[in-house]
Design a protein around this motif. Structure first.
Motif, short mmCIF file in Angstrom:
data_model
loop_
_atom_site.label_atom_id
_atom_site.label_comp_id
_atom_site.label_asym_id
_atom_site.label_seq_id
_atom_site.Cartn_x
_atom_site.Cartn_y
_atom_site.Cartn_z
N VAL A 103 124.56 69.23 30.17
CA VAL A 103 123.81 67.76 29.93
C VAL A 103 125.17 66.83 30.70
O VAL A 103 126.14 66.97 30.31
CB VAL A 103 123.84 67.43 28.56
CG1 VAL A 103 123.16 66.07 28.35
CG2 VAL A 103 122.66 68.44 27.99
N PHE A 104 124.50 65.95 31.63
CA PHE A 104 125.40 65.14 32.33
C PHE A 104 124.85 63.61 32.44
O PHE A 104 123.80 63.54 32.36
CB PHE A 104 125.50 65.59 33.90
CG PHE A 104 126.12 67.14 33.84
CD1 PHE A 104 127.55 67.25 33.93
CD2 PHE A 104 125.34 68.12 33.77
CE1 PHE A 104 128.07 68.36 33.97
CE2 PHE A 104 125.81 69.32 33.98
CZ PHE A 104 127.23 69.54 34.08
N GLY A 105 125.68 62.78 32.41
CA GLY A 105 125.36 61.35 32.45
C GLY A 105 124.82 61.04 33.81
O GLY A 105 123.83 60.40 34.06
N SER A 138 130.96 64.23 34.43
CA SER A 138 130.21 63.29 33.58
C SER A 138 129.50 64.15 32.46
O SER A 138 128.61 63.30 31.93
CB SER A 138 129.12 62.34 34.16
OG SER A 138 128.03 63.14 34.89
N PHE A 139 130.05 64.94 32.16
CA PHE A 139 129.33 65.96 31.21
C PHE A 139 129.62 65.12 29.61
O PHE A 139 130.57 64.44 29.68
CB PHE A 139 129.84 67.41 31.13
CG PHE A 139 131.40 67.48 30.64
CD1 PHE A 139 131.65 67.65 29.40
CD2 PHE A 139 132.28 67.53 31.86
CE1 PHE A 139 133.20 67.64 29.20
CE2 PHE A 139 133.52 67.74 31.46
CZ PHE A 139 134.01 67.69 30.33
N VAL A 140 128.63 65.67 28.66
CA VAL A 140 128.58 64.81 27.51
C VAL A 140 129.64 65.74 26.36
O VAL A 140 129.40 66.84 26.53
CB VAL A 140 127.35 64.78 26.98
CG1 VAL A 140 127.02 64.31 25.44
CG2 VAL A 140 126.21 63.80 27.56
N TRP A 190 128.79 60.50 20.72
CA TRP A 190 128.92 61.26 21.81
C TRP A 190 129.49 60.18 23.07
O TRP A 190 129.24 58.96 22.96
CB TRP A 190 127.65 61.71 22.19
CG TRP A 190 126.77 60.83 22.73
CD1 TRP A 190 125.72 60.37 22.00
CD2 TRP A 190 126.19 60.29 24.15
NE1 TRP A 190 124.84 59.49 22.68
CE2 TRP A 190 125.32 59.51 24.11
CE3 TRP A 190 126.75 60.77 25.30
CZ2 TRP A 190 124.59 58.81 25.12
CZ3 TRP A 190 126.45 59.94 26.51
CH2 TRP A 190 125.12 59.13 26.25
N LYS A 191 130.07 60.62 23.89
CA LYS A 191 130.49 59.68 25.25
C LYS A 191 130.39 60.96 26.57
O LYS A 191 130.46 62.11 26.15
CB LYS A 191 131.87 59.30 25.09
CG LYS A 191 133.04 60.28 24.87
CD LYS A 191 134.32 59.46 24.80
CE LYS A 191 135.35 60.27 24.62
NZ LYS A 191 136.73 59.84 24.59
N THR A 192 130.36 60.27 27.41
CA THR A 192 130.42 61.22 28.63
C THR A 192 131.87 61.62 28.90
O THR A 192 132.72 60.50 28.89
CB THR A 192 129.81 60.64 30.07
OG1 THR A 192 130.16 59.05 30.15
CG2 THR A 192 128.29 60.57 29.84
N VAL A 197 133.67 58.67 30.47
CA VAL A 197 133.36 57.37 29.57
C VAL A 197 132.68 56.35 30.14
O VAL A 197 132.87 55.17 30.23
CB VAL A 197 134.73 56.98 29.31
CG1 VAL A 197 134.75 56.07 28.07
CG2 VAL A 197 135.88 57.91 28.95
N SER A 198 131.54 56.73 31.05
CA SER A 198 130.63 55.59 31.46
C SER A 198 129.50 55.41 30.59
O SER A 198 128.89 54.49 30.64
CB SER A 198 130.15 55.96 32.98
OG SER A 198 129.53 57.29 32.77
N MET A 199 129.30 56.28 29.74
CA MET A 199 127.95 56.18 28.74
C MET A 199 128.64 56.68 27.56
O MET A 199 129.55 57.47 27.08
CB MET A 199 127.00 57.01 29.23
CG MET A 199 126.52 56.83 30.62
SD MET A 199 124.96 57.78 31.17
CE MET A 199 123.81 57.62 29.96
#
Length: 365
Positions: A267-269, A276-278, A305-307, A310-312
């Motif tokens: 799972v990636f942002g 960008s994985f979660v 949770w965060k990517t 840290v973009s999401m």
């Protein structure tokens, strides 16, 4: 059966004093009553204005407005609307959830108007057994309604019973709201995702048609409700299966480890950015509790949770359970991306969907 007779009969037979549901046979007489109304998670709290202060107020807020665990921003379990008994209008009596609170020693007019609904014999029974504190009345004023009476001989008894039975009261409304939401969510389901659930995991997945297939892999499935708006969150659902080897897999630290292992490679942002994985946000420690899914022991985890870049970020609920028929461990999760908005409604939706999962019985069993 009149309400006063119902109260007297209940108090005579209850020994533990926990919960009571009205005779289901009486529900046929409710066909002429209007349907109950009210927002999701809304509770009308009926209590004398002078009673709602001090420790009584604190105990009630601990029950009904406790913060939802695992969130960064504070959001309470239920939306409470307090009303003095003398101000209860016909419209308010149509509320989906109503909670009356009183003590039998209170001489204030508001409490006296509630106490008048209890017979003399009822109060005598309560005086003999201080563990009697709650009565449920279904469809009292409207169809689909739940009316709860919380009472004590005095404030000390009331406060003690509220705090001692907090989780039982909360669970009553949690199950009720989940069933209510389920009637809406499961009116139709996504047949393709249901077929995937049976094929990959031998699970019956009840996923609304608003969710779309995103990705599948070895023992893995990802579905998503995209395009968030101010009224709708972006919700992802993931399912994963692995071998069940020991009960240590259900320990909190191992559940967090399993979650991060699953998400890191799946799972990636941004699908084009492997960094960008979660992953699980550790600065907000996840909250755990034990429950059952389809009759089997399960562990719930709530957190943030965060990517990795840290973009999401956002909230999530995970469930880990075991099917003893095939010695498989299942990880199910819903996570929310909904910046600057409340997550409570989205988390209710996730909880309702995932806890509606059923094991498909093995025909060789």
């Amino acid at each position: 059966m009149s309400f006063q007779k119902t109260i007297a009969w209940v108090l005579c037979i209850l020994s533990a004093g926990l919960l009571y549901s009205c005779d289901q046979a009486q529900r046929g007489s409710n066909s002429n009553k209007p349907p109950a109304r009210g927002g999701r998670g809304e509770i009308v709290l009926v209590i004398d204005s002078l009673k709602f202060q001090g420790e009584v107020k604190e105990a009630l807020l601990e029950v009904f407005q406790e913060d939802i665990p695992g969130l960064v921003r504070e959001e309470s379990l239920y939306d409470l609307r307090r009303v003095d008994p003398r101000a209860m209008t016909r419209i308010l009596r149509m509320a989906y959830n109503i909670v009356y609170v009183t003590t039998f020693d209170d001489k204030n007019p508001g409490s006296q108007s509630i106490n008048a609904q209890f017979s003399k014999k009822s109060k005598e029974q309560a005086a003999k057994n201080d563990s009697l504190f709650m009565i449920r009345n279904e469809d009292e004023f409207a169809r689909g309604q739940e009316v709860i009476y919380l009472f004590g001989n005095n404030e000390k008894e009331l406060i003690e019973n509220l705090r001692k039975n907090k989780s039982k009261i909360q669970n009553l409304f949690e199950v009720r709201e989940r069933n209510r939401l389920g009637e809406v969510l499961f009116n139709r389901t996504n047949g393709k995702l249901a077929a995937k659930g049976e094929e990959l995991f031998n699970l019956e997945l009840k996923i609304p048609p608003s969710y779309q297939f995103v990705k599948e892999g070895e023992n893995f499935l990802w579905a998503r409700q995209p395009t968030p708006t101010t009224q709708r969150a972006d919700i992802s659902l993931i399912f994963y299966e692995t071998e069940y080897k020991s009960e240590e897999q259900l320990f909190p630290e191992n559940i967090i480890k399993l979650r991060d292992e699953i998400l890191k490679t799946r799972v990636f942002g941004d699908p084009n950015n492997p960094e960008s994985f979660v992953k699980t946000e550790k600065q907000v420690p996840p909250a755990f509790r034990n429950l059952k899914i389809d009759g089997q022991y399960a562990v719930e985890m709530r957190g943030q949770w965060k990517t990795n870049n840290v973009s999401m970020g956002g909230s999530f609920i995970s469930y880990v359970t075991v099917n003893p028929d095939n010695s498989k461990l299942y990880f199910m999760e819903g996570f929310v991306f909904y910046p600057n908005e409340k997550h409570k409604s989205a988390l209710w939706e996730i909880e309702t969907i995932l806890m509606g999962t059923n094991f498909i019985e093995n025909p060789e069993k």
